[in-house]
Write an enzyme that holds these catalytic residues in place. Structure first.
Site, PDB file in Angstrom:
ATOM      1  N   VAL A  52      17.272 -17.586   5.970  1.00 15.62           N
ATOM      2  CA  VAL A  52      16.534 -17.328   4.758  1.00 15.62           C
ATOM      3  C   VAL A  52      16.329 -18.545   3.803  1.00 15.62           C
ATOM      4  CG1 VAL A  52      15.970 -15.816   2.823  1.00 15.62           C
ATOM      5  CG2 VAL A  52      16.504 -14.926   5.155  1.00 15.62           C
ATOM      6  N   TYR A 103      21.562 -18.191   5.829  1.00 17.59           N
ATOM      7  CA  TYR A 103      21.166 -19.490   5.958  1.00 17.59           C
ATOM      8  C   TYR A 103      19.691 -19.802   6.274  1.00 17.59           C
ATOM      9  CZ  TYR A 103      21.682 -24.294   7.499  1.00 17.59           C
ATOM     10  OH  TYR A 103      21.459 -25.632   7.658  1.00 17.59           O
ATOM     11  N   SER A 147      15.833 -27.168   8.324  1.00 20.75           N
ATOM     12  CA  SER A 147      16.825 -26.926   9.701  1.00 20.75           C
ATOM     13  C   SER A 147      15.769 -26.381  10.753  1.00 20.75           C
ATOM     14  CB  SER A 147      17.823 -25.815   9.431  1.00 20.75           C
ATOM     15  OG  SER A 147      18.389 -25.231  10.405  1.00 20.75           O
ATOM     16  N   ILE A 190      24.359 -29.327  -7.731  1.00 23.70           N
ATOM     17  CA  ILE A 190      23.021 -28.937  -7.640  1.00 23.70           C
ATOM     18  C   ILE A 190      23.098 -27.265  -7.850  1.00 23.70           C
ATOM     19  CG2 ILE A 190      22.239 -30.364  -6.218  1.00 23.70           C
ATOM     20  CD1 ILE A 190      21.643 -28.338  -3.966  1.00 23.70           C
TER      21      ILE A 190
END
Length: 278
Positions: A190, A188, A135, A60
């Site tokens: 952000v 991570y 998350s 990706i």
């Protein structure tokens, strides 16, 4: 024949999503991974269990790779019914190249997810569902600055505007002012706040497009799961960590632009504090 695609699926939560789809869903399940050797090995492992996913290489972080996958699916399947954007990377806190590592995390987790939706969007079938893995750290309250939170939460926010914010963050990182500007000290976090915000913005876009308003997009928090991303630490097994994504993709009805927590509750992304993780 219904078609499902799962990114980042050679191990961990992505692998367990593919496994469950093969067990529960009557369709062609595509196990995708950046590394072809590891992806094929994962597919072979599932075939030994009597399950038959189809492997296709997909990175990706590479738009050409996404386009190749799109073209293959268009030719062989005609479209996609379920898209699980699970691929992602963590931040290496031991690195001395902070800015470079932060850029990689944002480029894969946020921009990679965005590009997957943009490139595969034209082949999403009527009623398709997109599930984005966020998350606990993707909850808006994890951004320290109230000004930044307001910009991320703005009802007028567009994809271009959100991309501008992510690039603004990277610029602040390069200039060493990201903490004082109120972003916090976790690339991570952000990236995953960006994924959750993107989910809401995309749903708003789909709702306003007569040709796409039947498409739903939701984000999920898997919980603290034992995967490579967590150093194999965590409360949940990878199978348990796949529950929220499978709930959003297969079981829940009427979810549009929502955030599914690890206990399968639909939570308020805008709230002052995130709910506890179970």
């Amino acid at each position: 024949m219904p078609t499902e695609g799962v990114t980042g699926a050679n191990k961990g939560i992505g692998y367990e999503i593919v496994k469950a789809l093969c067990q529960r869903y009557n369709g062609h399940v595509y196990l995708t991974a950046r590394n072809a050797i590891k992806g094929n090995a994962a597919a072979c492992k599932l075939r030994k269990l009597g399950l038959y996913p189809i492997f296709h290489q997909l990175d990706i972080g590479d738009e050409e790779s996404i386009k190749k996958f799109r073209d293959y699916i268009t030719k062989h399947e005609g479209g996609i019914d379920l898209l699980f954007n699970n691929a992602g990377v963590s931040f290496n806190e031991c690195t001395q190249a902070y800015a470079k590592e932060a850029e990689n995390v944002i480029n894969v987790n946020y921009f990679g997810t965005l590009h997957a939706v943009e490139i595969l969007g034209p082949i999403l079938r009527y009623g398709a569902r997109i599930i984005n893995t966020s998350s606990f750290f993707g909850h808006l309250s994890n951004i320290p600055s109230s000004s930044l939170r307001n910009r991320l939460a703005a009802r007028s926010l567009t994809v271009d505007g959100l991309c501008h914010l992510m690039n603004e963050y990277l610029s602040d990182v390069r200039n060493g002012v990201h903490v004082t500007k109120g972003w916090g000290d976790s690339p991570y976090t952000v990236s995953k706040v960006g994924v959750a915000a993107l989910t809401i913005v995309l749903q708003r876009m789909f709702d306003n497009d007569p040709e796409k308003r039947q498409i739903s997009v939701n984000s999920v928090h898997p919980g603290y799961t034992q995967t490579d991303l967590t150093g194999n630490m965590g409360t949940y097994t990878a199978e348990e960590g796949a529950r929220s994504a499978l709930f959003a993709g297969l079981d829940a009805e009427g979810l549009r632009g929502q955030f599914v927590w690890d206990n399968l509750a639909i939570i308020d992304w805008y709230a002052a504090t995130p709910p506890k993780s179970f």
